[in-house]
Scaffold this motif. Structure first.
Motif, PDB file in Angstrom:
ATOM      1  N   SER A  22       0.814  -1.217   0.000  1.00 39.08           N
ATOM      2  CA  SER A  22       0.000   0.000   0.000  1.00 39.08           C
ATOM      3  C   SER A  22       0.847   1.266   0.000  1.00 39.08           C
ATOM      4  CB  SER A  22      -0.905   0.028   1.245  1.00 39.08           C
ATOM      5  OG  SER A  22      -1.745  -1.101   1.298  1.00 39.08           O
ATOM      6  N   SER A  24       1.387   2.823   2.474  1.00 46.57           N
ATOM      7  CA  SER A  24       0.551   3.682   3.316  1.00 46.57           C
ATOM      8  C   SER A  24       0.199   2.898   4.577  1.00 46.57           C
ATOM      9  CB  SER A  24      -0.722   4.097   2.586  1.00 46.57           C
ATOM     10  OG  SER A  24      -1.681   4.613   3.487  1.00 46.57           O
ATOM     11  N   THR A  26      -2.026   3.879   6.723  1.00 47.27           N
ATOM     12  CA  THR A  26      -3.482   3.949   6.844  1.00 47.27           C
ATOM     13  C   THR A  26      -4.153   2.885   5.962  1.00 47.27           C
ATOM     14  OG1 THR A  26      -3.376   6.324   7.278  1.00 47.27           O
ATOM     15  CG2 THR A  26      -5.502   5.426   6.562  1.00 47.27           C
ATOM     16  N   GLY A  27      -3.710   2.798   4.691  1.00 47.26           N
ATOM     17  CA  GLY A  27      -4.295   1.804   3.796  1.00 47.26           C
ATOM     18  C   GLY A  27      -4.017   0.391   4.248  1.00 47.26           C
ATOM     19  N   GLN A  36      -4.079   1.781  13.228  1.00 46.68           N
ATOM     20  CA  GLN A  36      -2.771   2.176  12.702  1.00 46.68           C
ATOM     21  C   GLN A  36      -1.659   2.161  13.756  1.00 46.68           C
ATOM     22  OE1 GLN A  36      -2.805   5.591  10.123  1.00 46.68           O
ATOM     23  NE2 GLN A  36      -0.624   6.004  10.451  1.00 46.68           N
ATOM     24  N   ARG A  57       9.994   6.986   6.042  1.00 48.06           N
ATOM     25  CA  ARG A  57       8.709   7.596   6.368  1.00 48.06           C
ATOM     26  C   ARG A  57       8.848   9.116   6.357  1.00 48.06           C
ATOM     27  NH1 ARG A  57      10.202   3.484   9.591  1.00 48.06           N
ATOM     28  NH2 ARG A  57       8.756   1.803  10.167  1.00 48.06           N
ATOM     29  N   ARG A  60       4.143  12.680   4.568  1.00 48.73           N
ATOM     30  CA  ARG A  60       3.228  12.511   3.425  1.00 48.73           C
ATOM     31  C   ARG A  60       3.406  11.208   2.663  1.00 48.73           C
ATOM     32  NH1 ARG A  60       3.227  18.481   0.522  1.00 48.73           N
ATOM     33  NH2 ARG A  60       2.435  19.671   2.337  1.00 48.73           N
ATOM     34  N   SER A  61       4.498  10.490   2.881  1.00 50.10           N
ATOM     35  CA  SER A  61       4.736   9.300   2.048  1.00 50.10           C
ATOM     36  C   SER A  61       5.511   8.241   2.804  1.00 50.10           C
ATOM     37  CB  SER A  61       5.510   9.691   0.778  1.00 50.10           C
ATOM     38  OG  SER A  61       6.820  10.117   1.119  1.00 50.10           O
ATOM     39  N   VAL A  62       5.441   7.012   2.231  1.00 51.63           N
ATOM     40  CA  VAL A  62       6.189   5.862   2.731  1.00 51.63           C
ATOM     41  C   VAL A  62       6.893   5.236   1.530  1.00 51.63           C
ATOM     42  CG1 VAL A  62       6.062   3.579   3.793  1.00 51.63           C
ATOM     43  CG2 VAL A  62       4.551   5.405   4.588  1.00 51.63           C
TER      44      VAL A  62
END
Length: 307
Positions: A22, A24, A26-27, A36, A57, A60-62
């Motif tokens: 993902s 993400s 969260t996703g 989470q 990390r 805003r992104s992974v």
């Protein structure tokens, strides 16, 4: 002192793969059905065990680190193998996969067993059925040593450690050389054979052969056995050659031969019922075969110890 390796659990691998797929947290949490914060903690625990970061990390992104990219390939492979092993274990536990080794004499296949094996193969294609022809006297030992899972024989031995269920009933008749004086009859009493030479299955190997001899004794005569053989095919060949008469199961007599006359026995007569013999507790594959036998042949009587 040997330092223990990292402790990595399957849960760690599944969580990491979900995040990597993902990119993400969260996703991944939604996909896994967890919140989470615990997911993030599991990934941190995994990185601590491995001693290297797997993910970069930002707010805003992974993204995967080079170590994370390499670890992802191995993690997916491990999880795939675990899933495959789990599916295999479930199939074996349910009797849908594995092997079934059946001990029998060749004459048993003249009855419904061949059809049962075909139906079983259609219903359970993942099970390999292997047939082992052997004298009846060898079947209990084969079961005890796990060379076979199931045996089919007439007149099972007395063995309280084995279970037995009657598989199907069968009558006994007499096989005569073609042209024999008794062949004109539609049925023959056992006592009418008192002066005839007999060919028989070998008494030391076959409790069934011994039971037929005892039936003759009960009819008032001692059978004059001139030849003893191991297999029913040899028995009927000796009858065809004119060496004597033979008491045989109906299934053997049903194999039409122009050089043999088969007649049923009149009055009280011995039986050739076939029994299934197996170890207790039976494995799932064996239970499935016995279940098919009960369904197809209507054998629903309770099982008991061999006696």
């Amino acid at each position: 002192m040997i330092r223990p390796g990292p402790v990595v659990e399957l849960r760690h691998l599944r969580y990491f793969v979900a995040v990597a797929d993902s990119l993400s947290f969260t996703g991944a949490a939604e996909r896994l059905g967890v919140s989470q914060p615990p997911l993030s903690q599991q990934i941190r625990d995994l990185e601590a065990e491995l001693g290297t970061p797997l993910l970069w990390r930002t707010s805003r992104s992974v993204a995967l680190t080079p170590a994370g990219t390499a670890f992802l390939t191995r993690a997916r492979s491990i999880l795939a193998e675990v899933d495959e092993a789990s599916a295999e274990a479930r199939a074996i536990g349910a009797g849908r996969s594995g092997t079934l080794d059946i001990g029998l004499t060749g004459s048993i296949l003249a009855g419904p067993l061949g059809r049962l094996i075909r139906l079983f193969g259609e219903r359970y294609p993942g099970v390999l059925v292997r047939l082992h022809e052997m004298p009846p006297g060898e079947q209990p030992a084969a079961l005890h040593t796990h060379r076979t899972d199931l045996g089919f024989l007439r007149c099972p031995p007395e063995d309280p450690s084995l279970r037995v269920v009657r598989a199907w009933p069968e009558a006994v008749g007499v096989a005569l050389p073609a042209g024999h004086r008794l062949a004109e009859r539609t049925a023959i009493a056992l006592g009418d054979l008192s002066d005839e030479p007999f060919v028989s299955l070998r008494l030391r190997d076959s409790r069934f052969a011994a039971s037929l001899r005892d039936a003759c004794l009960s009819a008032g005569f001692v059978p004059r056995i001139v030849q003893q053989v191991v297999e029913s095919a040899s028995l009927v060949n000796l009858v065809a050659a004119g060496l004597g008469v033979a008491l045989v199961p109906d299934s053997t007599g049903a194999l039409k031969r122009p050089d043999i006359a088969y007649r049923p026995l009149a009055g009280p007569a011995p039986v050739a019922d076939v029994c299934a013999l197996y170890r207790a507790p039976a494995g799932a594959v064996t239970e499935n075969f016995l279940g098919l036998l009960r369904t197809e042949l209507g054998r629903a009587e309770p099982e008991g110890a061999a006696s």
